[in-house]
Scaffold this motif. Structure first.
Motif, PDB file in Angstrom:
ATOM      1  N   THR A  68       0.832  -1.207   0.000  1.00 50.34           N
ATOM      2  CA  THR A  68       0.000   0.000   0.000  1.00 50.34           C
ATOM      3  C   THR A  68       0.864   1.253   0.000  1.00 50.34           C
ATOM      4  O   THR A  68       0.617   2.202  -0.759  1.00 50.34           O
ATOM      5  CB  THR A  68      -0.928  -0.001   1.223  1.00 50.34           C
ATOM      6  OG1 THR A  68      -1.772  -1.157   1.173  1.00 50.34           O
ATOM      7  CG2 THR A  68      -1.798   1.249   1.246  1.00 50.34           C
ATOM      8  N   ILE A  69       1.883   1.261   0.842  1.00 48.75           N
ATOM      9  CA  ILE A  69       2.758   2.433   0.922  1.00 48.75           C
ATOM     10  C   ILE A  69       3.524   2.617  -0.381  1.00 48.75           C
ATOM     11  O   ILE A  69       3.679   3.748  -0.869  1.00 48.75           O
ATOM     12  CB  ILE A  69       3.690   2.315   2.134  1.00 48.75           C
ATOM     13  CG1 ILE A  69       2.884   2.514   3.415  1.00 48.75           C
ATOM     14  CG2 ILE A  69       4.844   3.321   2.061  1.00 48.75           C
ATOM     15  CD1 ILE A  69       3.626   2.262   4.682  1.00 48.75           C
ATOM     16  N   GLY A  70       3.987   1.545  -0.988  1.00 48.84           N
ATOM     17  CA  GLY A  70       4.651   1.655  -2.282  1.00 48.84           C
ATOM     18  C   GLY A  70       3.731   2.230  -3.345  1.00 48.84           C
ATOM     19  O   GLY A  70       4.136   3.065  -4.164  1.00 48.84           O
ATOM     20  N   GLY A  71       2.471   1.803  -3.340  1.00 46.30           N
ATOM     21  CA  GLY A  71       1.501   2.356  -4.285  1.00 46.30           C
ATOM     22  C   GLY A  71       1.251   3.838  -4.043  1.00 46.30           C
ATOM     23  O   GLY A  71       1.088   4.618  -4.996  1.00 46.30           O
ATOM     24  N   ALA A 126      11.640   3.239  -3.936  1.00 50.03           N
ATOM     25  CA  ALA A 126      10.455   3.597  -4.725  1.00 50.03           C
ATOM     26  C   ALA A 126      10.469   5.076  -5.092  1.00 50.03           C
ATOM     27  O   ALA A 126      10.099   5.455  -6.206  1.00 50.03           O
ATOM     28  CB  ALA A 126       9.185   3.257  -3.942  1.00 50.03           C
ATOM     29  N   THR A 127      10.905   5.915  -4.165  1.00 50.24           N
ATOM     30  CA  THR A 127      11.004   7.349  -4.450  1.00 50.24           C
ATOM     31  C   THR A 127      12.015   7.613  -5.552  1.00 50.24           C
ATOM     32  O   THR A 127      11.768   8.407  -6.474  1.00 50.24           O
ATOM     33  CB  THR A 127      11.392   8.107  -3.172  1.00 50.24           C
ATOM     34  OG1 THR A 127      10.384   7.898  -2.177  1.00 50.24           O
ATOM     35  CG2 THR A 127      11.535   9.591  -3.431  1.00 50.24           C
ATOM     36  N   LEU A 128      13.168   6.948  -5.488  1.00 48.06           N
ATOM     37  CA  LEU A 128      14.169   7.114  -6.535  1.00 48.06           C
ATOM     38  C   LEU A 128      13.664   6.561  -7.869  1.00 48.06           C
ATOM     39  O   LEU A 128      13.941   7.138  -8.931  1.00 48.06           O
ATOM     40  CB  LEU A 128      15.471   6.419  -6.140  1.00 48.06           C
ATOM     41  CG  LEU A 128      16.229   7.044  -4.964  1.00 48.06           C
ATOM     42  CD1 LEU A 128      17.463   6.222  -4.623  1.00 48.06           C
ATOM     43  CD2 LEU A 128      16.629   8.489  -5.273  1.00 48.06           C
ATOM     44  N   SER A 338       7.190   1.481 -14.271  1.00 54.59           N
ATOM     45  CA  SER A 338       5.767   1.725 -14.059  1.00 54.59           C
ATOM     46  C   SER A 338       5.261   0.915 -12.864  1.00 54.59           C
ATOM     47  O   SER A 338       5.408  -0.313 -12.825  1.00 54.59           O
ATOM     48  CB  SER A 338       4.991   1.339 -15.324  1.00 54.59           C
ATOM     49  OG  SER A 338       3.609   1.525 -15.136  1.00 54.59           O
ATOM     50  N   GLY A 339       4.683   1.615 -11.897  1.00 57.29           N
ATOM     51  CA  GLY A 339       4.197   0.928 -10.698  1.00 57.29           C
ATOM     52  C   GLY A 339       5.297   0.347  -9.844  1.00 57.29           C
ATOM     53  O   GLY A 339       5.058  -0.577  -9.045  1.00 57.29           O
ATOM     54  N   TYR A 340       6.505   0.895  -9.961  1.00 61.30           N
ATOM     55  CA  TYR A 340       7.684   0.336  -9.281  1.00 61.30           C
ATOM     56  C   TYR A 340       7.519   0.310  -7.763  1.00 61.30           C
ATOM     57  O   TYR A 340       7.898  -0.655  -7.103  1.00 61.30           O
ATOM     58  CB  TYR A 340       8.904   1.167  -9.680  1.00 61.30           C
ATOM     59  CG  TYR A 340      10.206   0.803  -9.017  1.00 61.30           C
ATOM     60  CD1 TYR A 340      10.783  -0.444  -9.193  1.00 61.30           C
ATOM     61  CD2 TYR A 340      10.883   1.731  -8.228  1.00 61.30           C
ATOM     62  CE1 TYR A 340      12.002  -0.766  -8.604  1.00 61.30           C
ATOM     63  CE2 TYR A 340      12.098   1.424  -7.639  1.00 61.30           C
ATOM     64  CZ  TYR A 340      12.647   0.174  -7.830  1.00 61.30           C
ATOM     65  OH  TYR A 340      13.850  -0.133  -7.232  1.00 61.30           O
ATOM     66  N   GLY A 341       6.933   1.356  -7.193  1.00 56.74           N
ATOM     67  CA  GLY A 341       6.773   1.411  -5.743  1.00 56.74           C
ATOM     68  C   GLY A 341       5.915   0.272  -5.218  1.00 56.74           C
ATOM     69  O   GLY A 341       6.255  -0.376  -4.226  1.00 56.74           O
ATOM     70  N   ARG A 342       4.806   0.026  -5.881  1.00 62.15           N
ATOM     71  CA  ARG A 342       3.929  -1.059  -5.426  1.00 62.15           C
ATOM     72  C   ARG A 342       4.583  -2.425  -5.638  1.00 62.15           C
ATOM     73  O   ARG A 342       4.430  -3.325  -4.814  1.00 62.15           O
ATOM     74  CB  ARG A 342       2.581  -0.998  -6.142  1.00 62.15           C
ATOM     75  CG  ARG A 342       1.614  -2.072  -5.675  1.00 62.15           C
ATOM     76  CD  ARG A 342       0.183  -1.811  -6.057  1.00 62.15           C
ATOM     77  NE  ARG A 342      -0.680  -2.883  -5.576  1.00 62.15           N
ATOM     78  CZ  ARG A 342      -1.130  -2.989  -4.332  1.00 62.15           C
ATOM     79  NH1 ARG A 342      -0.797  -2.079  -3.439  1.00 62.15           N
ATOM     80  NH2 ARG A 342      -1.905  -3.996  -3.981  1.00 62.15           N
ATOM     81  N   VAL A 343       5.316  -2.571  -6.734  1.00 60.66           N
ATOM     82  CA  VAL A 343       6.032  -3.835  -6.964  1.00 60.66           C
ATOM     83  C   VAL A 343       7.032  -4.090  -5.844  1.00 60.66           C
ATOM     84  O   VAL A 343       7.116  -5.199  -5.296  1.00 60.66           O
ATOM     85  CB  VAL A 343       6.741  -3.804  -8.336  1.00 60.66           C
ATOM     86  CG1 VAL A 343       7.697  -4.989  -8.475  1.00 60.66           C
ATOM     87  CG2 VAL A 343       5.718  -3.832  -9.462  1.00 60.66           C
TER      88      VAL A 343
END
Length: 397
Positions: A68-71, A126-128, A338-343
């Motif tokens: 959730t936080i990654g998304g 994820a921020t990077l 694309s969607g890297y944070g959630r992954v």
């Protein structure tokens, strides 16, 4: 515009900002419990195992909330999500000083679990990824160089604070640092703009990379590889120095050998930065796990003789230093930006669960079967990790 001005005003500023906040976050949320838990347990009249259970609970919560936080970072950016995470961490660390009831104590660690999920490597990666896209590997490597010094800074700082105040006062100081230093840096200093995509060679432009869907067998193998590996550093961090002592190494020497872990991490990351940029992240991950398995083989052959213990600590630190980079770089190379944070969050979920379980599971094995069996069990998780990594096939251009 000078190069310094371009660095400070451009997207690369994120590496500097996150380098500072990662040292603070790891040094406040992750490393102090090894020094603080015996003090908390003695002060509250609890068992040490109950006090440590709070930290394990936090890691479980961190794993469950990581996707959730990654998304959220994909959608809103680290300058919002990580700033909120720092404030949540400040609140929870302050509450920890006053949580005298067992239920309240565990509830505070639940809040701390959310803070861990929003402050440590995964949200920073994820921020990077959001800022640099597919060019995030080098910024991730630079960031891990700074993060490698977190334990070096945290334990002496914690011990120093405990010389002029108690554990409550120390946690209140930590809360102030998160609220007044880390949160403002996240909120106001992280770049909002994205970096220009990395230039591609002519052959790469003609044959752009393809990415795999973040689902199915390949995703399962990636998540299983990193989760299996997570058992090794988490379990050994809790038991390795004690194993050195039981093998006959005197306590002072055992601590000095354990202290080689941090510098070995940093040295390996510097080598990766200088020499490993052309290697595919999958090969980096495979080499890292093979390196730690070589360390286990060394101990199996020669036991914890002094030279073997030193070599094992160096190999362990180097392997972990490289695996940390691979945790951020492998998903980026296989699944894209694309969607890297959630992954990353989905991969972090089983990783954090294994990290939480490993110290308790290894303690059970040590108690019932001894150190040799415990090392064999730990090495078996490394074998599983390596098999999963070898089974992964890269996408074709």
């Amino acid at each position: 515009m000078s190069r310094l001005s371009a660095f400070l005003l451009g997207p690369w500023r994120a590496v500097l900002v996150l380098g500072v906040t990662q040292i603070l976050a790891w040094g406040i949320l992750f490393y102090p419990p090894v020094l603080m838990m015996p003090l908390i347990a003695a002060d509250r009249g609890w068992s040490l195992s109950f006090a440590m259970a709070g930290f394990s609970l936090a890691l479980l919560v961190a794993g469950s909330t990581a996707p959730t936080i990654g998304g959220w970072i994909d959608r809103y950016g680290g300058h919002i999500v990580m700033a909120a995470g720092s404030l949540i961490g400040a609140l929870a660390v302050a509450l920890l000083a006053f949580a005298s009831h067992p239920a309240a104590y565990l509830a505070v660690w639940v809040i701390l679990g959310v803070a861990i999920a929003a402050n440590l490597y995964d949200p920073a990666f994820a921020t990077l990824g959001r800022i640099f896209g597919t060019g995030a590997r080098k910024p991730i490597t630079y960031l891990t160089l700074a993060g490698g010094f977190a334990s070096t800074a945290s334990w002496p700082a914690t011990q120093l604070s405990l010389t002029f105040t108690d554990w409550r006062g120390t946690y209140l100081i930590f809360a102030a640092v998160l609220a007044m230093v880390a949160a403002p840096l996240h909120a106001f200093a992280l770049p909002r703009t994205k970096a220009a995509p990395p230039a591609m060679a002519d052959n790469a432009a003609a044959n752009p990379p393809t990415y795999l869907p973040a689902s199915g067998l390949v995703f399962f193998l990636v998540a299983a590889a990193f989760a299996s590996y997570a058992f090794i550093p988490s379990g050994l961090a809790a038991h390795l120095i004690a194993m050195f002592g039981r093998s006959g190494i005197d306590p002072a020497t055992a601590v000095m050998i354990g202290a080689l872990f941090g510098p070995s991490q940093v040295a390996a990351r510097i080598c990766e930065l200088v020499f490993g940029g052309r290697a595919h992240p999958l090969n980096l991950a495979r080499f890292s796990v093979a390196l730690i398995l070589s360390g286990f083989a060394l101990i199996a052959l020669f036991g914890f003789r002094l030279w073997a213990a030193i070599a094992f600590a160096i190999m362990f630190g180097a392997a972990n230093g490289l695996l940390t980079i691979a945790r951020g770089a492998v998903p980026l190379a296989l699944f894209g930006a694309s969607g890297y944070g959630r992954v990353l969050g989905r991969i972090a979920k089983p990783f954090q669960v294994m990290q939480a379980m490993a110290p308790l599971a290894l303690a059970f094995v040590v108690e019932h079967s001894g150190d040799a069996t415990a090392l064999a069990v730990t090495a078996a998780f490394g074998v599983v990790s390596l098999v999963c990594l070898i089974a992964i096939r890269r996408p074709k251009a």
